[in-house]
Design a protein around this motif. Structure first.
Motif, PDB file in Angstrom:
ATOM      1  N   GLY A  33      -1.530   1.489  -3.049  1.00 20.18           N
ATOM      2  CA  GLY A  33      -2.944   1.120  -3.200  1.00 20.18           C
ATOM      3  C   GLY A  33      -3.839   2.148  -2.543  1.00 20.18           C
ATOM      4  N   ASN A  34      -5.096   1.781  -2.293  1.00 21.96           N
ATOM      5  CA  ASN A  34      -6.030   2.666  -1.590  1.00 21.96           C
ATOM      6  C   ASN A  34      -7.188   1.824  -1.022  1.00 21.96           C
ATOM      7  N   GLY A  35      -8.133   2.498  -0.386  1.00 28.55           N
ATOM      8  CA  GLY A  35      -9.224   1.797   0.304  1.00 28.55           C
ATOM      9  C   GLY A  35     -10.102   0.966  -0.612  1.00 28.55           C
ATOM     10  N   GLY A  36     -10.122   1.270  -1.908  1.00 29.05           N
ATOM     11  CA  GLY A  36     -10.908   0.474  -2.857  1.00 29.05           C
ATOM     12  C   GLY A  36     -10.076  -0.655  -3.434  1.00 29.05           C
ATOM     13  N   ILE A  37      -8.827  -0.341  -3.738  1.00 31.14           N
ATOM     14  CA  ILE A  37      -7.907  -1.360  -4.274  1.00 31.14           C
ATOM     15  C   ILE A  37      -7.752  -2.496  -3.269  1.00 31.14           C
ATOM     16  N   ALA A  38      -7.904  -2.158  -1.969  1.00 32.99           N
ATOM     17  CA  ALA A  38      -7.748  -3.158  -0.902  1.00 32.99           C
ATOM     18  C   ALA A  38      -8.684  -4.352  -1.078  1.00 32.99           C
ATOM     19  N   LYS A  39      -9.753  -4.184  -1.862  1.00 34.17           N
ATOM     20  CA  LYS A  39     -10.662  -5.317  -2.095  1.00 34.17           C
ATOM     21  C   LYS A  39     -10.105  -6.281  -3.150  1.00 34.17           C
ATOM     22  N   ASP A  40      -9.146  -5.793  -3.951  1.00 36.43           N
ATOM     23  CA  ASP A  40      -8.608  -6.611  -5.051  1.00 36.43           C
ATOM     24  C   ASP A  40      -7.130  -6.961  -4.898  1.00 36.43           C
ATOM     25  N   ALA A  41      -6.464  -6.335  -3.932  1.00 37.53           N
ATOM     26  CA  ALA A  41      -5.022  -6.560  -3.781  1.00 37.53           C
ATOM     27  C   ALA A  41      -4.643  -6.310  -2.334  1.00 37.53           C
ATOM     28  N   ILE A  42      -3.424  -6.725  -1.988  1.00 38.84           N
ATOM     29  CA  ILE A  42      -2.930  -6.424  -0.634  1.00 38.84           C
ATOM     30  C   ILE A  42      -2.217  -5.078  -0.703  1.00 38.84           C
ATOM     31  N   CYS A  43      -2.733  -4.117   0.038  1.00 42.27           N
ATOM     32  CA  CYS A  43      -2.136  -2.786  -0.008  1.00 42.27           C
ATOM     33  C   CYS A  43      -1.036  -2.682   1.046  1.00 42.27           C
ATOM     34  N   VAL A  44       0.093  -2.149   0.626  1.00 39.29           N
ATOM     35  CA  VAL A  44       1.236  -2.000   1.526  1.00 39.29           C
ATOM     36  C   VAL A  44       1.581  -0.520   1.583  1.00 39.29           C
ATOM     37  N   ASP A  45       1.753  -0.026   2.794  1.00 39.62           N
ATOM     38  CA  ASP A  45       1.919   1.412   2.964  1.00 39.62           C
ATOM     39  C   ASP A  45       3.344   1.877   2.616  1.00 39.62           C
ATOM     40  N   ILE A  46       3.661   1.796   1.352  1.00 39.76           N
ATOM     41  CA  ILE A  46       4.951   2.303   0.852  1.00 39.76           C
ATOM     42  C   ILE A  46       4.604   3.262  -0.281  1.00 39.76           C
ATOM     43  N   LYS A  47       5.111   4.473  -0.202  1.00 42.32           N
ATOM     44  CA  LYS A  47       4.779   5.484  -1.220  1.00 42.32           C
ATOM     45  C   LYS A  47       5.345   5.121  -2.580  1.00 42.32           C
ATOM     46  N   ALA A  48       4.626   5.527  -3.639  1.00 43.52           N
ATOM     47  CA  ALA A  48       5.067   5.226  -5.008  1.00 43.52           C
ATOM     48  C   ALA A  48       6.399   5.895  -5.344  1.00 43.52           C
ATOM     49  N   THR A  49       6.780   6.913  -4.581  1.00 39.78           N
ATOM     50  CA  THR A  49       8.055   7.593  -4.852  1.00 39.78           C
ATOM     51  C   THR A  49       9.188   7.079  -3.962  1.00 39.78           C
ATOM     52  N   ASP A  50       8.867   6.137  -3.071  1.00 41.29           N
ATOM     53  CA  ASP A  50       9.892   5.595  -2.168  1.00 41.29           C
ATOM     54  C   ASP A  50      10.574   4.415  -2.869  1.00 41.29           C
ATOM     55  N   ILE A  51      11.516   4.736  -3.744  1.00 39.65           N
ATOM     56  CA  ILE A  51      12.115   3.692  -4.592  1.00 39.65           C
ATOM     57  C   ILE A  51      12.857   2.652  -3.749  1.00 39.65           C
ATOM     58  N   ASP A  52      13.589   3.105  -2.732  1.00 38.64           N
ATOM     59  CA  ASP A  52      14.289   2.144  -1.858  1.00 38.64           C
ATOM     60  C   ASP A  52      13.286   1.196  -1.198  1.00 38.64           C
ATOM     61  N   GLY A  53      12.181   1.764  -0.718  1.00 37.84           N
ATOM     62  CA  GLY A  53      11.151   0.966  -0.058  1.00 37.84           C
ATOM     63  C   GLY A  53      10.533  -0.043  -1.014  1.00 37.84           C
ATOM     64  N   ILE A  54      10.292   0.369  -2.240  1.00 37.40           N
ATOM     65  CA  ILE A  54       9.684  -0.519  -3.251  1.00 37.40           C
ATOM     66  C   ILE A  54      10.626  -1.689  -3.553  1.00 37.40           C
ATOM     67  N   VAL A  55      11.888  -1.373  -3.777  1.00 34.35           N
ATOM     68  CA  VAL A  55      12.872  -2.404  -4.131  1.00 34.35           C
ATOM     69  C   VAL A  55      13.043  -3.373  -2.964  1.00 34.35           C
ATOM     70  N   ASP A  56      13.104  -2.814  -1.764  1.00 37.90           N
ATOM     71  CA  ASP A  56      13.262  -3.634  -0.566  1.00 37.90           C
ATOM     72  C   ASP A  56      12.071  -4.594  -0.411  1.00 37.90           C
ATOM     73  N   PHE A  57      10.865  -4.047  -0.590  1.00 42.81           N
ATOM     74  CA  PHE A  57       9.667  -4.881  -0.467  1.00 42.81           C
ATOM     75  C   PHE A  57       9.669  -5.987  -1.527  1.00 42.81           C
ATOM     76  N   ALA A  58      10.000  -5.609  -2.745  1.00 44.16           N
ATOM     77  CA  ALA A  58       9.952  -6.573  -3.855  1.00 44.16           C
ATOM     78  C   ALA A  58      10.931  -7.719  -3.647  1.00 44.16           C
ATOM     79  N   THR A  59      12.123  -7.406  -3.173  1.00 49.56           N
ATOM     80  CA  THR A  59      13.124  -8.464  -2.999  1.00 49.56           C
ATOM     81  C   THR A  59      12.757  -9.391  -1.838  1.00 49.56           C
TER      82      THR A  59
END
Ligand code: AMP
Ligand code: GLY
Length: 423
Positions: A33-59
Motif C-alpha cells: 500500500g502507500n500513504g494514500g491507500i492507507a485511507k481505504d485499506a490497512i497497509c502492511v509493510d510487506i514488499k510486493a516481491t516478498d512472496i514468502d511474506g505475502i503467503v505467510d500474511f495471507a494464511t
C-alpha cells in the motif's frame, strides 16, 4: 470477506476503491500500500516481491480472496503459492505471466499462432546481433527479454543508435540478465491503444479502451515515464478495429495460451498499434496497466469483485460486464525531476471533496500527514459524458491539489480531442 491486494501504486488504489464498493467486503489489506491507500485499506509493510511474506500474511489473516496486481509478484509465482494454501486469487499463474515476463516468449507465441505483431529476430549472441543490424531496416526497435522495469525498449532511429543499444544491453548489461536475449523488431507506425481485458481462459471480455501518455512533458517531449496520464475510451479504437482485434488478437491469444498449457486467468493487457495493415500487438502485460486502470475502473458499472471471482471460478461467460458510455481522464501529478531524480517528503494537500477522485501512487505518512515519496505522486481522475468535459473536470481538480515541486502535463487527452474533432 477479507481481501488482500498486493501492490502499492495508483493502480492498486483504484482497484481497492472499486472493490470497497462490494457490500460483502469487510477488510482490505494492501501489501505494502502507500500513504494514500492507507485511507481505504490497512497497509502492511510487506514488499510486493516478498512472496514468502505475502503467503505467510495471507494464511495468518483469514484472507478470502487475493488480488495480485503488479507484474513482478505474478512472474515470481505469487498466485501459484497462494493457491497452494487454498487462497483464491485474481491474476495469472507464473507459467502464464511469462506472456509479459519474456518478450522472446510472447513474440514466439504470436509467430506460432499467427497473431499480428511486428516482424522480429531473437539473438543471444552480440556479434550476430551486430551483424544483423548492418543490413536491417532503420528505424528499428531493440528489446531486452525480461521485465527490465518497463525500460528495456529502445527505438533506434539510426544504425549507430541500434549498435549502441545492442552493446549496452548484451555487453554492458544495463538491464542485467534481461540483456542475455534480445529481440530486434520492425518499427511500426500508427496510433497506440491500450485494451485491458478480463479473461478466465474460456471467455475474453475487453474493457473500455484507453490511451496512455508516456512522455514526461507536454507535446510528447522529454523522457519516457511510467505514464503521465490516460483517457478512455481511445477514439482510435473504433467498432471495426475492436471487431478485428477480437477476432485476430484477443481470442487467438487466449486460445494460444490454452494450447500451450498456460491458461491465462486475470487481466490480460493488450498494447496495440493500429497500423495501416491493421492492429498489431506491441506488447502484452499480465496485469492491469498503470495509469490505464485509473480511467478504466471508474467507468466500470459491474461490481469488480464479482467479475474477479467469476474469472477465478471460470464463470465469466455468465456475467454481463458493463461500462458507462461516458469518458474518463486521469492526470498524473509527479515530482519535479521525475523520471530521473527528485526530492521527496513534501506535504500533499487534497481537499476532502475531491479525495474520492485521487489515486495515490507515491506518498507516505509522516506525523499524520501525507507526504510525497515517489516520482509519480498521484493520479486525478474525472468522468463525464464527453471526453472534453472529463478533461476539463480532471484539470479543475488538479488545480485544487498542491505539494511542493509538483508538475503535470497540461495536454492529457489533447491528441484524442484532435482526432475526435477532425472526424
Ligand atoms: P513496450 O515496453 O514493448 O510497450 O514498448 C514501449 C513503447 O515503445 C511502446 O509503447 C511503443 O511506443 C514503443 N514501441 C515498442 N515496440 C515498437 C515497435 N515495434 N514499433 C514502434 N514503436 C514501438
Ligand atoms: N501504462 C503502461 C503499463 O502499465 O505498462
Amino acid at each position: 470477506m477479507n481481501i488482500l491486494v498486493v501492490g502499492g501504486g495508483g493502480r492498486e488504489h483504484a482497484i481497492i476503491k472499486k472493490i470497497k464498493e462490494n457490500k460483502l467486503v469487510n477488510t482490505i489489506y494492501a501489501l505494502p500500500g502507500n500513504g494514500g491507500i492507507a485511507k481505504d485499506a490497512i497497509c502492511v509493510d510487506i514488499k510486493a516481491t516478498d512472496i514468502d511474506g505475502i503467503v505467510d500474511f495471507a494464511t495468518k489473516n483469514n484472507i478470502d480472496y487475493a488480488v495480485v496486481a503488479p507484474d513482478d509478484p505474478l512472474v515470481l509465482g505469487a498466485v501459484d503459492r497462494l493457491n497452494e494454501k487454498n487462497i483464491p486469487c485474481f491474476g495469472p499463474k507464473a507459467n502464464a505471466a511469462i506472456i509479459e515476463g519474456s518478450k522472446v516468449f510472447s513474440k514466439e507465441l504470436m509467430k506460432k499462432y499467427g497473431i499480428p505483431t511486428a516482424k522480429y529476430e531473437v539473438f543471444d549472441n552480440m556479434d550476430k546481433a551486430l551483424e544483423y543490424i548492418k543490413t536491417a531496416p532503420i528505424p528499428t526497435v531493440i528489446k531486452a527479454d525480461g521485465l527490465a522495469l518497463g525500460k528495456g525498449v529502445i527505438i533506434a532511429m539510426t544504425r549507430k543508435e541500434a549498435e549502441d543499444a545492442i552493446v549496452s544491453m548484451m555487453q554492458d548489461k544495463v538491464f542485467g540478465k534481461s540483456g542475455d536475449h534480445i529481440v530486434i523488431e520492425e518499427f511500426l507506425e500508427g496510433p497506440e491503444v491500450s485494451v485491458l481485458s478480463f479473461t478466465d481462459g474460456k471467455t475474453v471480455v475487453p474493457m473500455v479502451s484507453s490511451m496512455d501518455h508516456k512522455r514526461a512533458f507536454d507535446h510528447d517531449e522529454g523522457l519516457n515515464t511510467g505514464g503521465m496520464g490516460t483517457i478512455a475510451p481511445n477514439p482510435c479504437y473504433t467498432a471495426d478495429v475492436a471487431k478485428e482485434c477480437m477476432e485476430k488478437i484477443f481470442i487467438p491469444t487466449m486460445n494460444a495460451m490454452n494450447a500451450e498449457g498456460r491458461t491465462f486467468k486475470g487481466c490480460l493487457y493488450f498494447g496495440l498499434m493500429i497500423t495501416k495493415d491493421g492492429p498489431k500487438v506491441i506488447e502484452y502485460n499480465c496485469r492491469f496497466g498503470d495509469p490505464e486502470t485509473q480511467v478504466v475502473l471508474p467507468l466500470l458499472k459491474t461490481d469488480l469483485l464479482t467479475i474477479m471471482q467469476a474469472v477465478t471460478n471460470e464463470t465469466l461467460s455468465d456475467l454481463k460486464v458493463e461500462f458507462s458510455t461516458g469518458s474518463a481522464c486521469c492526470v498524473v501529478m509527479a515530482s519535479k525531476g521525475y523520471p530521473v531524480k527528485y526530492d521527496k517528503g513534501f506535504e500533499i494537500n487534497i481537499p476532502d471533496e475531491i479525495s474520492n477522485s485521487v489515486y495515490v501512487a507515491g506518498a507516505s505518512t509522516k506525523d499524520g500527514k501525507m507526504v510525497t515519496s515517489g516520482g509519480r505522486v498521484l493520479g486525478v481522475t474525472a468522468t463525464a459524458d464527453t471526453l472534453k468535459d472529463a478533461i476539463a473536470a480532471a484539470y479543475e481538480k488538479v488545480e485544487k491539489i498542491s505539494f511542493d515541486n509538483a508538475f503535470y502535463r497540461h495536454d492529457i487527452g489533447a491528441k484524442a480531442m484532435k482526432i475526435l474533432e477532425e472526424r
